[in-house]
Scaffold this active site. Structure first.
Site, mmCIF file in Angstrom:
data_model
loop_
_atom_site.group_PDB
_atom_site.id
_atom_site.type_symbol
_atom_site.label_atom_id
_atom_site.label_comp_id
_atom_site.label_asym_id
_atom_site.label_seq_id
_atom_site.Cartn_x
_atom_site.Cartn_y
_atom_site.Cartn_z
ATOM 1 N N LYS A 160 29.393 -1.900 9.092
ATOM 2 C CA LYS A 160 30.163 -0.714 8.627
ATOM 3 C C LYS A 160 29.460 0.163 8.038
ATOM 4 C CE LYS A 160 33.389 -0.190 5.486
ATOM 5 N NZ LYS A 160 34.157 -0.605 4.533
ATOM 6 N N ASP A 184 36.606 1.161 9.485
ATOM 7 C CA ASP A 184 37.204 0.805 8.192
ATOM 8 C C ASP A 184 38.851 0.651 8.390
ATOM 9 O OD1 ASP A 184 38.297 3.364 8.368
ATOM 10 O OD2 ASP A 184 37.940 3.889 6.295
#
Length: 210
Positions: free
Chosen positions: A120, A138
Site C-alpha cells: 500500500k 486502504d
C-alpha cells in the site's frame, strides 16, 4: 457494476474534484514516503501536525538518520505506534543512503524492500510522487469498492486487482485519490452521507441513507 456505469462513476468524481491530491503535507518524495509510513493507523491530520515540526529539522534521509530513533521519537510521539515507526523510518533512511544515494527509488520492489514499507505504501509513493497509475487500497477504498459494487473483494489485494482491471485508463492515475476522499468524507464507515453523494444512483449499496 457495468462498464458504462464505472466510467460514469469516475467521470462524476472527476467533475466534483478535477485535481485530487493527498492530504498529507510533503515537499519531496522522501518526505511523502516518511509521511505515509507514519500514517499507518493514524490520521493525516495527526501526521501533518507531527511532520510540520519534523520536516524543517530533518528534510532529507541524512538529516533524519542523524536524529536517531530517540531523536525522531520526540517528534512523532503523538502518532500511534511511534516507537516502531521511528525504528522503521531510521532504518529506511539508512537504506536509502546506502543503496539509493539518498533518493527514493521509483521501483516497487526496491520500495517494498524498505523497512515499514508494504504494498500500500509503495503504491501511494509510486502514484503520488512519480505519477504511476497505481491504486493503493486502504480501509476507505476497500469499503467503497465493496459497498458501491465497483470492485467487490474479500481482501485488499483482491479489491486492488479488480480496481486496476475495471478502472478506465483515463481515470487510473487519480482513482486512488478520488476513492479515498469519497470514502473519507462521503461514503463513511458508520453512516454514509448518501444525500450528497454524486454517484448515489450508480451505487449498489442496499443500506443507503437517503
Amino acid at each position: 457494476m457495468k462498464k458504462a456505469d464505472i466510467a460514469e462513476f469516475y467521470a462524476r468524481l472527476r467533475a466534483a474534484n478535477p485535481a485530487p491530491a493527498t492530504e498529507l503535507e510533503y515537499a519531496s518524495p522522501f518526505q511523502l514516503l516518511v509521511a505515509v509510513i507514519l500514517s499507518a493507523q493514524a490520521t493525516d491530520v495527526g501526521v501533518n501536525k507531527a511532520t510540520a515540526r519534523l520536516f524543517p529539522v530533518a528534510p532529507t534521509p541524512a538529516a533524519m538518520a542523524a536524529l536517531g530513533e530517540e531523536g525522531l521519537t520526540e517528534y512523532i510521539r503523538t502518532i500511534g505506534l511511534f516507537r516502531t515507526k521511528a525504528k522503521n523510518v531510521i532504518a529506511t533512511c539508512r537504506m536509502l543512503l546506502e543503496r539509493h544515494g539518498g533518493e527514493v527509488p521509483e521501483d516497487r520492489a526496491a520500495l517494498e524492500a524498505l523497512p515499514g514499507v508494504g504494498r500500500k505504501t509503495a503504491n501511494v509513493v509510486l502514484n503520488t510522487a512519480f505519477g504511476h497509475p497505481t491504486i493503493a487500497v486502504d480501509t476507505h477504498i476497500f469499503r467503497v469498492g465493496n459497498r458501491t459494487g465497483l470492485a467487490p473483494g474479500k481482501t485488499v489485494d483482491e479489491v486492488e486487482k479488480k480496481l486496476l482491471r475495471v478502472t478506465p485508463d483515463e481515470f487510473r492515475r487519480d482513482a486512488h485519490h478520488w476513492l479515498i476522499l469519497h470514502g473519507r468524507y462521503v461514503c463513511k464507515a458508520r453512516k454514509p452521507d448518501c444525500g450528497c453523494c454524486v454517484v448515489f444512483d450508480l451505487c449498489a449499496y442496499k443500506g443507503k441513507t437517503a
